[in-house]
Design an enzyme around this catalytic site. Structure first.
Site, PDB file in Angstrom:
ATOM      1  N   TYR A 283      -0.223   4.720   2.507  1.00 32.26           N
ATOM      2  CA  TYR A 283      -0.970   4.281   3.690  1.00 32.26           C
ATOM      3  C   TYR A 283      -0.610   5.043   4.981  1.00 32.26           C
ATOM      4  O   TYR A 283      -0.959   4.588   6.057  1.00 32.26           O
ATOM      5  CB  TYR A 283      -0.779   2.788   3.965  1.00 32.26           C
ATOM      6  CG  TYR A 283      -1.229   1.845   2.866  1.00 32.26           C
ATOM      7  CD1 TYR A 283      -2.565   1.466   2.766  1.00 32.26           C
ATOM      8  CD2 TYR A 283      -0.317   1.311   1.959  1.00 32.26           C
ATOM      9  CE1 TYR A 283      -2.980   0.569   1.784  1.00 32.26           C
ATOM     10  CE2 TYR A 283      -0.723   0.424   0.973  1.00 32.26           C
ATOM     11  CZ  TYR A 283      -2.055   0.054   0.891  1.00 32.26           C
ATOM     12  OH  TYR A 283      -2.455  -0.833  -0.074  1.00 32.26           O
TER      13      TYR A 283
ATOM     14  N   GLU B  15      -2.626  -4.448  -9.631  1.00 31.82           N
ATOM     15  CA  GLU B  15      -3.228  -3.496  -8.672  1.00 31.82           C
ATOM     16  C   GLU B  15      -2.232  -3.142  -7.575  1.00 31.82           C
ATOM     17  O   GLU B  15      -2.505  -3.342  -6.399  1.00 31.82           O
ATOM     18  CB  GLU B  15      -4.466  -4.137  -8.015  1.00 31.82           C
ATOM     19  CG  GLU B  15      -5.508  -4.667  -8.954  1.00 31.82           C
ATOM     20  CD  GLU B  15      -6.624  -5.439  -8.234  1.00 31.82           C
ATOM     21  OE1 GLU B  15      -6.407  -5.944  -7.111  1.00 31.82           O
ATOM     22  OE2 GLU B  15      -7.715  -5.522  -8.808  1.00 31.82           O
TER      23      GLU B  15
ATOM     24  N   GLY C 198       0.334  -6.058  -4.002  1.00 30.62           N
ATOM     25  CA  GLY C 198       0.922  -6.731  -2.850  1.00 30.62           C
ATOM     26  C   GLY C 198       2.411  -6.903  -2.860  1.00 30.62           C
ATOM     27  O   GLY C 198       2.946  -7.582  -1.989  1.00 30.62           O
TER      28      GLY C 198
ATOM     29  N   ARG D  21      -0.594   2.394  11.823  1.00 30.71           N
ATOM     30  CA  ARG D  21      -0.176   0.990  11.899  1.00 30.71           C
ATOM     31  C   ARG D  21       1.121   0.840  12.690  1.00 30.71           C
ATOM     32  O   ARG D  21       1.296  -0.107  13.447  1.00 30.71           O
ATOM     33  CB  ARG D  21       0.011   0.428  10.492  1.00 30.71           C
ATOM     34  CG  ARG D  21      -1.301   0.058   9.851  1.00 30.71           C
ATOM     35  CD  ARG D  21      -1.112  -0.497   8.460  1.00 30.71           C
ATOM     36  NE  ARG D  21      -2.392  -0.979   7.965  1.00 30.71           N
ATOM     37  CZ  ARG D  21      -2.730  -1.017   6.685  1.00 30.71           C
ATOM     38  NH1 ARG D  21      -1.885  -0.613   5.770  1.00 30.71           N
ATOM     39  NH2 ARG D  21      -3.905  -1.471   6.318  1.00 30.71           N
TER      40      ARG D  21
ATOM     41  N   GLY E 249      -0.061  -0.933  -4.960  1.00 29.17           N
ATOM     42  CA  GLY E 249      -0.258   0.281  -4.180  1.00 29.17           C
ATOM     43  C   GLY E 249       1.027   0.677  -3.465  1.00 29.17           C
ATOM     44  O   GLY E 249       1.778   1.545  -3.911  1.00 29.17           O
ATOM     45  N   ARG E 250       1.306  -0.032  -2.372  1.00 31.02           N
ATOM     46  CA  ARG E 250       2.453   0.317  -1.523  1.00 31.02           C
ATOM     47  C   ARG E 250       3.755   0.401  -2.295  1.00 31.02           C
ATOM     48  O   ARG E 250       4.542   1.343  -2.100  1.00 31.02           O
ATOM     49  CB  ARG E 250       2.566  -0.714  -0.385  1.00 31.02           C
ATOM     50  CG  ARG E 250       3.663  -0.397   0.626  1.00 31.02           C
ATOM     51  CD  ARG E 250       3.672  -1.367   1.811  1.00 31.02           C
ATOM     52  NE  ARG E 250       2.508  -1.169   2.651  1.00 31.02           N
ATOM     53  CZ  ARG E 250       1.458  -1.974   2.721  1.00 31.02           C
ATOM     54  NH1 ARG E 250       1.436  -3.085   2.018  1.00 31.02           N
ATOM     55  NH2 ARG E 250       0.443  -1.695   3.493  1.00 31.02           N
TER      56      ARG E 250
ATOM     57  N   CYS F 162      -3.129  11.503  22.889  1.00 29.28           N
ATOM     58  CA  CYS F 162      -3.241  11.279  24.329  1.00 29.28           C
ATOM     59  C   CYS F 162      -3.476   9.820  24.663  1.00 29.28           C
ATOM     60  O   CYS F 162      -4.547   9.445  25.136  1.00 29.28           O
ATOM     61  CB  CYS F 162      -4.357  12.149  24.903  1.00 29.28           C
ATOM     62  SG  CYS F 162      -3.870  13.859  24.958  1.00 29.28           S
TER      63      CYS F 162
HETATM   64  C1  LIG Z   1      -4.944  -3.277  -0.903  1.00 25.09           C
HETATM   65  C2  LIG Z   1      -5.182  -3.955  -2.190  1.00 25.09           C
HETATM   66  C3  LIG Z   1      -4.264  -3.832  -3.226  1.00 25.09           C
HETATM   67  C4  LIG Z   1      -2.941  -3.103  -3.067  1.00 25.09           C
HETATM   68  O1  LIG Z   1      -2.088  -3.757  -2.196  1.00 25.09           O
HETATM   69  P1  LIG Z   1      -0.578  -3.235  -2.019  1.00 25.09           P
HETATM   70  O2  LIG Z   1      -0.022  -4.136  -0.990  1.00 25.09           O
HETATM   71  O3  LIG Z   1      -0.665  -1.825  -1.560  1.00 25.09           O
HETATM   72  O4  LIG Z   1       0.089  -3.359  -3.336  1.00 25.09           O
HETATM   73  C5  LIG Z   1      -4.575  -4.410  -4.441  1.00 25.09           C
HETATM   74  N1  LIG Z   1      -5.720  -5.099  -4.618  1.00 25.09           N
HETATM   75  C6  LIG Z   1      -6.622  -5.252  -3.640  1.00 25.09           C
HETATM   76  C7  LIG Z   1      -7.861  -5.997  -3.905  1.00 25.09           C
HETATM   77  C8  LIG Z   1      -6.381  -4.695  -2.397  1.00 25.09           C
HETATM   78  O5  LIG Z   1      -7.263  -4.862  -1.413  1.00 25.09           O
END
Ligand SMILES: *Cc1c(COP(=O)(O)O)cnc(C)c1O
Length: 453
Positions: free
Chosen positions: A389, A285, A247, A324, A287-288, A360
């Site tokens: 994403y 965890e 996050g 998004r 991601g982004r 469209c």
């Molecule tokens: C989506 C998600 C993440 C990753 O979130 P980012 O904002 O991309 O870092 C980590 N843990 C869980 C449980 C998620 O649903």
């Protein structure tokens, strides 16, 4: 919703050489009017920054949230960098295994795990975070004594929302985890750990884009305090690891990486000083924050037109790859770069333009009223910060194909970049197959019981 940061009117120099060469090599052009690109050196650099920011305590596991870039070669690159993988569906688990992650380095967090999904994870030895007490009871029933899966419980510290409601997982009424501040919930969590000696992890993922660091850190601190309370109450350190989720927000306004992982760790130290003292193994965890700034979308300008005093560039990058941004333009603004037909940075006069996509529906616009060098047919646009994403999770609207994705790295001699295919563009045959071609006659053959009408 207001954007967290203003968007700079022009793009970035960082990928100018890659854009130029992608056009020269025909990876972007009439034959292939849209594609995604990933900077592999950049990805390695982001992983290194993550590792450097967190103390290297024994048992630390940095996982990548597969949904942010669900492409096998990308996941394998991250495995090669020593990452684990966070997965949230049977499909993501399959991709993680195909990418080569060891089951012990995979964490399963699906919000609606089926019994089959749980059974498979337990058989493989994949870590599982239960999302609710009901799911814990399913694990009770499915777990065999020889399972080596690390098992945890996800809690929702209910610290509140960031600026994007849909990205805020720790609101009072979030669907995720056990809502800690609800009446009786805390006691129920302590009871859940009592009598389940195999339940050794607490998990929280407080939010994603739009959540300030302090809010996320507060949620992690609450989770840490709960772990302390449970261990004190059980008179043993049953909880041995804390999964703090991902996050970290991403700056979409310019090329600078902010907030940094180091700033996040500083916020965590302030909110929960004991978190890093070595009594708990940490799982992350992200991601982004690992991928967003290491990727971009390139797209051909097919036509331009004027309407109601506004110039519109009709490109091949729209809601199918920037979903998004198209539906929530204020929450997910993207920087757009203008390039000429040779892939060189645009030098035309600045003009206020809409950058529209190929879908469209009228709202299929990725940037509204953006001042950019004037675009013409045959030019290219680049959507920056789209490594997470965006092109990795396309939307199948209008039967538009999934765009090709390429990785790239600087050549060893410093001259230009080298590309490698990550995902092929979807073929028309594949689109037809996905659209039920094998059952083409199914409905015309289906004879109604009320025949004779
Ligand atoms: C989506 C998600 C993440 C990753 O979130 P980012 O904002 O991309 O870092 C980590 N843990 C869980 C449980 C998620 O649903």
């Amino acid at each position: 919703m207001t954007p967290t940061t203003p968007v700079a009117p022009t793009g970035s120099e960082r990928f100018a050489d890659a854009v130029r060469q992608a056009v020269t090599e025909g990876l972007l052009g009439e034959q292939q009017p849209v594609a995604g690109f990933i900077d592999t050196d950049g990805v390695r650099g982001s992983v290194a920054a993550l590792r450097a920011a967190f103390p290297a305590l024994p048992g630390t596991l940095h996982t990548f949230a597969a949904k942010a870039a669900s492409l096998v070669p990308v996941l394998r690159l991250l495995a090669d960098c020593g990452m684990g993988c966070e997965v949230a569906s049977p499909g993501e688990l399959r991709l993680a295994l195909d990418a080569g992650f060891a089951p012990a380095d995979i964490v399963l967090d699906s919000p609606a795990k089926t019994r089959e999904e749980i059974r498979l994870a337990l058989a493989l030895g994949v870590a599982v975070n239960a999302d609710s007490f009901d799911e814990l009871r399913r694990i009770d029933a499915l777990r065999t004594p020889d399972s080596v899966s690390v098992l945890g419980l996800r809690v929702n510290p209910q610290v509140g929302s960031g600026s994007i409601g849909a990205m805020s997982t720790a609101t009072a009424t979030s669907k995720f985890g056990v809502a800690l501040h609800d009446a009786g919930a805390r006691e129920a969590v302590v009871r859940a750990f009592t009598g389940r000696p195999w339940l050794t992890r607490l998990h929280a993922h407080v939010g994603s884009q739009g959540c300030p660091l302090e809010l996320i850190a507060r949620g992690v601190a609450e989770t840490y305090q709960l772990a302390e309370e449970i261990n004190a109450s059980l008179r043993t350190q049953q909880i041995t690891s804390i999964d703090i989720g991902g996050g970290l927000p991403v700056n979409f306004a310019d090329d600078t990486v902010r907030p940094s992982y180091a700033a996040y760790v500083a916020a965590l130290r302030e909110a929960a000083p004991g978190l890093f003292d070595g009594r708990y193994s940490l799982v992350t965890e992200f991601g982004r924050s690992l991928l967003a700034k290491n990727g971009f979308i390139g797209a051909l300008v097919e036509y331009t037109k004027d309407a109601g005093g506004r110039r519109i560039a009709l490109t091949h990058a729209g809601a199918q790859t920037a979903t998004r941004t198209v539906f929530m333009p204020d929450a997910w603004p993207l920087r757009v770069g203008a390039f000429d037909s040779q892939g060189r940075p645009g030098t035309g006069p600045l003009l206020v333009q809409d950058i529209a996509g190929p879908c469209c529906f009228a709202g299929d616009v990725v940037a509204h009223g953006r001042e950019l060098p004037e675009l013409r047919e045959g030019d290219f646009v680049v959507l920056y910060d789209t490594g997470a994403y965006y092109f990795s999770t396309p939307w199948a609207y209008n039967s538009l194909p999934r765009p090709a994705v390429y990785g790239f790295a600087r050549a060893a001699d410093g001259e230009g970049v080298r590309f490698a295919p990550v995902r092929d563009a979807q073929s028309l045959d594949s689109i037809a197959a996905e659209s039920g071609l094998a059952h083409a006659d199914a409905l015309t053959r289906l004879t109604s019981g009320a025949s004779g009408i």
